[in-house]
Write a protein that holds these residues in place. Structure first.
Motif, PDB file in Angstrom:
ATOM      1  N   THR A 287       0.837  -1.199   0.000  1.00 22.36           N
ATOM      2  CA  THR A 287       0.000   0.000   0.000  1.00 22.36           C
ATOM      3  C   THR A 287       0.870   1.247   0.000  1.00 22.36           C
ATOM      4  N   LYS A 288       0.233   2.358  -0.289  1.00 16.15           N
ATOM      5  CA  LYS A 288       0.959   3.627  -0.264  1.00 16.15           C
ATOM      6  C   LYS A 288       1.523   3.878   1.142  1.00 16.15           C
ATOM      7  N   ALA A 289       0.759   3.469   2.169  1.00 16.56           N
ATOM      8  CA  ALA A 289       1.218   3.666   3.554  1.00 16.56           C
ATOM      9  C   ALA A 289       2.507   2.873   3.806  1.00 16.56           C
ATOM     10  N   ASP A 290       2.597   1.648   3.251  1.00 17.86           N
ATOM     11  CA  ASP A 290       3.818   0.842   3.418  1.00 17.86           C
ATOM     12  C   ASP A 290       5.025   1.586   2.838  1.00 17.86           C
ATOM     13  N   TYR A 291       4.812   2.129   1.653  1.00 14.63           N
ATOM     14  CA  TYR A 291       5.899   2.814   0.937  1.00 14.63           C
ATOM     15  C   TYR A 291       6.301   4.122   1.634  1.00 14.63           C
ATOM     16  N   VAL A 292       5.302   4.897   2.013  1.00 18.21           N
ATOM     17  CA  VAL A 292       5.564   6.204   2.605  1.00 18.21           C
ATOM     18  C   VAL A 292       6.268   6.075   3.971  1.00 18.21           C
ATOM     19  N   ALA A 293       5.985   4.973   4.665  1.00 19.77           N
ATOM     20  CA  ALA A 293       6.581   4.785   5.996  1.00 19.77           C
ATOM     21  C   ALA A 293       8.092   4.601   5.916  1.00 19.77           C
ATOM     22  N   GLU A 294       8.585   4.013   4.831  1.00 24.94           N
ATOM     23  CA  GLU A 294      10.030   3.760   4.728  1.00 24.94           C
ATOM     24  C   GLU A 294      10.453   3.713   3.257  1.00 24.94           C
ATOM     25  N   PRO A 295      10.369   4.862   2.585  1.00 26.95           N
ATOM     26  CA  PRO A 295      10.647   4.871   1.136  1.00 26.95           C
ATOM     27  C   PRO A 295      12.042   4.369   0.778  1.00 26.95           C
ATOM     28  N   ASP A 296      13.010   4.606   1.648  1.00 24.53           N
ATOM     29  CA  ASP A 296      14.381   4.167   1.334  1.00 24.53           C
ATOM     30  C   ASP A 296      14.477   2.647   1.258  1.00 24.53           C
ATOM     31  N   ALA A 297      13.591   1.953   1.990  1.00 33.53           N
ATOM     32  CA  ALA A 297      13.610   0.484   1.987  1.00 33.53           C
ATOM     33  C   ALA A 297      13.043  -0.088   0.689  1.00 33.53           C
ATOM     34  N   PHE A 298      12.497   0.786  -0.189  1.00 37.28           N
ATOM     35  CA  PHE A 298      11.985   0.324  -1.481  1.00 37.28           C
ATOM     36  C   PHE A 298      13.008   0.489  -2.602  1.00 37.28           C
ATOM     37  N   VAL A 299      14.175   1.003  -2.260  1.00 39.41           N
ATOM     38  CA  VAL A 299      15.232   1.174  -3.268  1.00 39.41           C
ATOM     39  C   VAL A 299      16.151  -0.036  -3.208  1.00 39.41           C
ATOM     40  N   LEU A 300      16.364  -0.671  -4.366  1.00 35.70           N
ATOM     41  CA  LEU A 300      17.268  -1.828  -4.408  1.00 35.70           C
ATOM     42  C   LEU A 300      18.631  -1.425  -3.887  1.00 35.70           C
ATOM     43  N   SER A 301      19.242  -2.265  -3.089  1.00 35.59           N
ATOM     44  CA  SER A 301      20.574  -1.923  -2.605  1.00 35.59           C
ATOM     45  C   SER A 301      21.587  -2.238  -3.698  1.00 35.59           C
ATOM     46  N   ALA A 302      22.678  -1.495  -3.665  1.00 36.69           N
ATOM     47  CA  ALA A 302      23.588  -1.446  -4.812  1.00 36.69           C
ATOM     48  C   ALA A 302      24.616  -2.561  -4.822  1.00 36.69           C
ATOM     49  N   ALA A 303      24.770  -3.246  -3.699  1.00 31.93           N
ATOM     50  CA  ALA A 303      25.943  -4.096  -3.468  1.00 31.93           C
ATOM     51  C   ALA A 303      26.361  -4.971  -4.655  1.00 31.93           C
ATOM     52  N   ASP A 304      25.421  -5.747  -5.214  1.00 37.52           N
ATOM     53  CA  ASP A 304      25.874  -6.738  -6.187  1.00 37.52           C
ATOM     54  C   ASP A 304      25.509  -6.404  -7.638  1.00 37.52           C
ATOM     55  N   ALA A 305      25.255  -5.128  -7.919  1.00 38.02           N
ATOM     56  CA  ALA A 305      24.938  -4.777  -9.307  1.00 38.02           C
ATOM     57  C   ALA A 305      26.197  -4.880 -10.158  1.00 38.02           C
ATOM     58  N   ALA A 306      26.043  -5.456 -11.355  1.00 35.36           N
ATOM     59  CA  ALA A 306      27.199  -5.668 -12.228  1.00 35.36           C
ATOM     60  C   ALA A 306      27.635  -4.365 -12.895  1.00 35.36           C
ATOM     61  N   ASP A 307      26.670  -3.482 -13.127  1.00 36.78           N
ATOM     62  CA  ASP A 307      26.931  -2.297 -13.936  1.00 36.78           C
ATOM     63  C   ASP A 307      26.571  -1.058 -13.093  1.00 36.78           C
TER      64      ASP A 307
END
Ligand SMILES: [Zn+2]
Length: 454
Positions: A65-85
């Motif tokens: 829900t929008k409430a889930d996202y708004v509560a912790e928007p940073d947790a919806f961003v993929l973490s960068a650690a293992d990206a190849a590019d």
């Protein structure tokens, strides 16, 4: 896998389905590996990657829900650690949407995502019948925070290799008085740009057209008008067509969009009433579910609209409820031939947020802003039409207040500033007495913003 198909207009259904399956599978791999919010959620639900087999398994995933996202928007961003590019993870831009706290919520796009945003905006233009001979007049105002509407209209022109002129309507910036245009200036810019496309908030375009008529200005080149959909029905469409014809436009097509920050674009009409098309079936997947039980509804029946990102690297959402109910169809469009999801009829909001002057407003943010002002004893906000007899006129927000006995002379001005800062809309402030029925007769469930527009 390189895509040689045109996902929007391909006749090869099997190839498109295979592409969507492949994208969804890759998204799930990334989400299970590196998405802070879903990793935690899936552990709670006991879901592992092997439990979800392709798009048929989508229903096993929870609704966001929008409430889930708004509560912790940073947790919806993929973490960068293992990206190849690096392009997959380097942030290109961040746009903001209104959150339940009233605090703007960031939506992150990486360099990888930005190319997809160009592609989906290009597809929006193709659906709307834009050609390489067109010129866009961007009539979105500069917002307090970066917002998709203004920025993506500029980007859409780039994606289509056509000119765009930004009129920057609205308040003139106090620090940089050269930035921002008053209404008459906007009319002059519209005339000299010879734009063929007007793109903005419908109530503003209507106001500009009315002023152009008063000034005797002509806009004969206009052939397309792109508006966002809220409160824009058949009467509004006819009214705007008539106004533009009086300004010299021959047969303007008004294309309505259902836009969302979470798309960085919108679902657009290819013809009046043809439904709002998903412009990028290789990037987005839509479902409709029962708003209470979350069980899938039949195509063509009204349901809560869910968005799943198929190919993002910044903010990523699965089965995200956009907050509206609508009728979803997956049939090929008779008008343009696109095979993509369409929403039939205008989606309706279900999440308590209001659209005022095109801005998505959280009533709680207005309450918080006014509550911070000690010299206000009580208040009621009202949103109505400027002309009560004309449902197409501009929205007007009025803040009726009961001031404290010793309230300062600048109270109204302070409130206008703080409310504008909180919700992006400047109210008219009117004083009322403490025994005004607006205050004394209301029940305990009274809404902070009364919506008199319907
Ligand atoms: Zn179509």
């Amino acid at each position: 896998m390189s895509t040689t198909i045109d996902p929007l207009f391909t006749s090869d259904v099997a190839q498109l389905t295979a592409l969507r399956e492949q994208r969804f599978g890759a998204t799930l791999d990334r989400v299970f590996a590196a998405h802070p919010y879903y990793r935690r959620k899936f552990v709670e639900l006991g879901l592992s990657r092997g439990d979800v087999h392709g798009l048929a398994g989508l229903r096993k995933l929870p609704i966001t829900t929008k409430a889930d996202y708004v509560a912790e928007p940073d947790a919806f961003v993929l973490s960068a650690a293992d990206a190849a590019d690096h392009a997959e993870t380097v942030v290109w831009d961040v746009m903001y949407t209104t959150g339940s706290s009233g605090k703007p919520t960031p939506f992150v796009s990486t360099a990888y995502d930005f190319v997809n945003i160009l592609a989906l905006n290009r597809n929006m233009m193709r659906l709307r019948g834009v050609t390489t001979s067109d010129t866009i007049l961007n009539l979105f105002p500069l917002t307090r925070y970066p917002h998709g509407a203004f920025a993506r209209a500029m980007n859409a022109a780039a994606a289509m290799n056509i000119p765009v002129v930004a009129a920057l309507p609205g308040h003139v910036n106090e620090r940089q008085p050269e930035i921002g245009s008053r209404l008459d200036e906007v009319v002059a810019i519209a005339e000299r740009s010879r734009a063929t496309i007007l793109w903005g908030v419908p109530t503003f375009i209507r106001k500009m057209a009315a002023r152009a008529e008063q000034l005797g200005a002509k806009l004969p080149a206009v052939r397309l008008v792109f508006v966002t959909g809220e409160g824009f029905g058949d009467a509004a469409r006819k009214d705007l067509e008539d106004r533009l014809q009086r300004l010299g436009a021959t047969a303007p097509f008004i294309s309505v969009s259902y836009g969302a920050t979470e798309m960085q674009g919108g679902m657009v009409e290819c013809a009046p009433g043809a439904g709002n098309h998903n412009p990028a079936p290789d990037q987005f997947l839509f479902e409709a579910v029962d708003p209470e039980t979350y069980a899938p509804v039949q195509d063509g029946e009204e349901g809560l609209i869910l968005l799943t990102h198929l190919d993002r690297r910044g903010t990523v959402m699965l089965r995200y409820a956009l907050g509206d109910v609508a009728r979803l169809t997956r049939e090929r469009c008779h008008h343009c031939g696109a095979l993509t999801e369409r929403l039939m009829g205008m989606p309706r909001r279900t999440d308590g947020l209001l659209k005022i002057k095109g801005m998505l407003v959280n009533p709680q943010a207005l309450v918080d802003a006014v509550a911070a002002e000690a010299e206000v004893l009580e208040f009621q906000a009202i949103v109505a039409k400027e002309d009560a007899g004309d449902p197409l006129s501009m929205d007007r927000l009025v803040l009726k207040i009961v001031p404290a006995a010793r309230a300062g002379a600048d109270l109204a001005e302070r409130l206008q500033r703080s409310v504008q800062k909180a919700i992006g809309v400047t109210p008219a402030v009117e004083q009322i007495a403490a025994d005004d029925p607006l205050i004394s007769a209301r029940g305990w469930k009274a809404k902070p913003i009364l919506d008199l527009r319907k």
